[in-house]
Motif scaffolding. Structure first.
Motif, PDB file in Angstrom:
ATOM      1  N   THR A 100     -12.930   2.338   2.494  1.00  0.00           N
ATOM      2  CA  THR A 100     -12.960   1.120   3.292  1.00  0.00           C
ATOM      3  C   THR A 100     -12.478  -0.043   2.436  1.00  0.00           C
ATOM      4  O   THR A 100     -12.517   0.040   1.197  1.00  0.00           O
ATOM      5  N   PRO A 101     -12.037  -1.134   3.047  1.00  0.00           N
ATOM      6  CA  PRO A 101     -11.591  -2.279   2.251  1.00  0.00           C
ATOM      7  C   PRO A 101     -12.657  -2.797   1.296  1.00  0.00           C
ATOM      8  O   PRO A 101     -12.355  -3.100   0.134  1.00  0.00           O
ATOM      9  N   ALA A 109       1.598  -6.034   3.148  1.00  0.00           N
ATOM     10  CA  ALA A 109       0.186  -6.250   2.801  1.00  0.00           C
ATOM     11  C   ALA A 109       0.018  -6.898   1.437  1.00  0.00           C
ATOM     12  O   ALA A 109      -1.097  -7.281   1.072  1.00  0.00           O
ATOM     13  N   ARG A 152      -4.221  -5.335   1.663  1.00  0.00           N
ATOM     14  CA  ARG A 152      -4.272  -6.777   1.903  1.00  0.00           C
ATOM     15  C   ARG A 152      -5.595  -7.371   1.411  1.00  0.00           C
ATOM     16  O   ARG A 152      -5.621  -8.456   0.820  1.00  0.00           O
ATOM     17  N   HIS A 153      -6.679  -6.649   1.637  1.00  0.00           N
ATOM     18  CA  HIS A 153      -8.002  -7.120   1.203  1.00  0.00           C
ATOM     19  C   HIS A 153      -8.063  -7.247  -0.316  1.00  0.00           C
ATOM     20  O   HIS A 153      -8.612  -8.219  -0.849  1.00  0.00           O
ATOM     21  N   ASP A 164      -4.430  -2.711   5.637  1.00  0.00           N
ATOM     22  CA  ASP A 164      -5.534  -3.677   5.632  1.00  0.00           C
ATOM     23  C   ASP A 164      -6.306  -3.619   4.324  1.00  0.00           C
ATOM     24  O   ASP A 164      -6.763  -4.654   3.810  1.00  0.00           O
ATOM     25  N   GLU A 207      -1.793   3.012   7.411  1.00  0.00           N
ATOM     26  CA  GLU A 207      -3.235   3.068   7.638  1.00  0.00           C
ATOM     27  C   GLU A 207      -4.025   2.427   6.501  1.00  0.00           C
ATOM     28  O   GLU A 207      -5.216   2.140   6.646  1.00  0.00           O
ATOM     29  N   ARG A 208      -3.368   2.186   5.374  1.00  0.00           N
ATOM     30  CA  ARG A 208      -4.032   1.555   4.239  1.00  0.00           C
ATOM     31  C   ARG A 208      -3.635   0.088   4.054  1.00  0.00           C
ATOM     32  O   ARG A 208      -4.037  -0.548   3.080  1.00  0.00           O
TER      33      ARG A 208
END
Length: 264
Positions: free
Chosen positions: A91-92, A173, A124-125, A121, A118-119
């Protein structure tokens, strides 16, 4: 100590000079590589090369931190990238927690994360929280069990489109560079042209912005298997075996240690 390369200098290299990347897992070999290479990747391939595992999935965060610290100590002037191991970036928020741990406990300059759109986000985080990210698209070793083996990408229109979309998403991203693995040269050329960030190839032909190889493959230390894309620049295993055989013979025959190896 000042680094010879930075994210800015690596990005300026695109279209100007080819980038050289190599794996390393310890201070000794990192110190030998830093003079010739622009980047050192502390890859999760370490468990395949040195633990005898069949894939990369067994590498842990603690292992990666330990080996990244060693590489940073051995090559303090090198730009060092730490592979985020399987299961550490689900998860991020989890990815950020673990990447921060890498940065707190090592002097790594960036982390590498496998995955495509799919990765995005997740990438980007991290980049919004001051963690530089190198992406990894194409053949993804951490997905080998899910995908039923190591499958070359770019042999059909569907996979070409998917990898192009993955690369674009990871660049958008905020990734500063991208590894592309196990794809046809045609697809690698398309990705390199479409991306404004450096694209580093492994098993992806010569038209990328640079290359990366696992050191034990390219120096001939890993004998059990040689991927098609690897060129062996040294018969390392043969030379080591010959040297150790000479040492053993001299010990057994009383030739070592000689007078010059003794204290007086």
């Amino acid at each position: 100590m000042k680094k010879r390369e930075t994210i800015s200098s690596l990005q300026r290299a695109k279209g100007e000079r080819k980038l050289v990347m190599i794996t390393a897992y310890d201070a000794l070999f990192a110190s030998l590589f830093q003079e010739s290479c622009d980047m050192i990747l502390v890859g999760d391939s370490l468990n395949m090369s040195f633990l005898g595992e069949p894939d990369t999935l067994s590498a842990t965060l603690e292992q990666m931190i330990y080996h990244t610290r060693a590489v940073c100590n051995g090559a303090p002037e090198s730009f060092v990238v730490c592979d985020m191991p399987f299961g550490s970036t689900n998860t991020p928020d989890e990815a950020l927690t673990h990447a921060v741990e890498v940065f707190r406990r090592t002097r790594a300059d960036a982390v590498k994360i496998e995955g495509g759109a799919e990765r995005a986000d997740l990438v980007r985080h991290l980049t919004r929280n001051a963690i530089p990210v190198m992406g990894h698209v194409g053949l993804k070793p951490q997905s080998v069990r899910a995908e039923g083996g190591y499958k070359v990408q770019g042999r059909d229109e569907k996979s070409i489109e998917r990898v192009l979309q993955d690369a674009a998403a990871i660049e958008d991203a905020g990734a500063f560079a991208l590894v592309i693995e196990g794809v046809t040269p045609t697809l690698a050329t398309l990705v390199t042209r479409e991306c404004d960030i450096p694209v580093i190839g492994i098993g992806a032909g010569r038209e990328t912005d640079g290359q990366v190889l696992v050191w034990s493959d390219m120096l001939g230390f890993f004998e059990s298997f040689k991927p098609k894309f690897v060129k062996r620049y040294l018969n390392g295993a043969e030379q080591v075996k010959a040297a150790v055989a000479t040492y053993a013979e001299e010990v057994r025959n009383g030739l070592f240690p000689a007078e010059e190896h003794c204290y007086r």
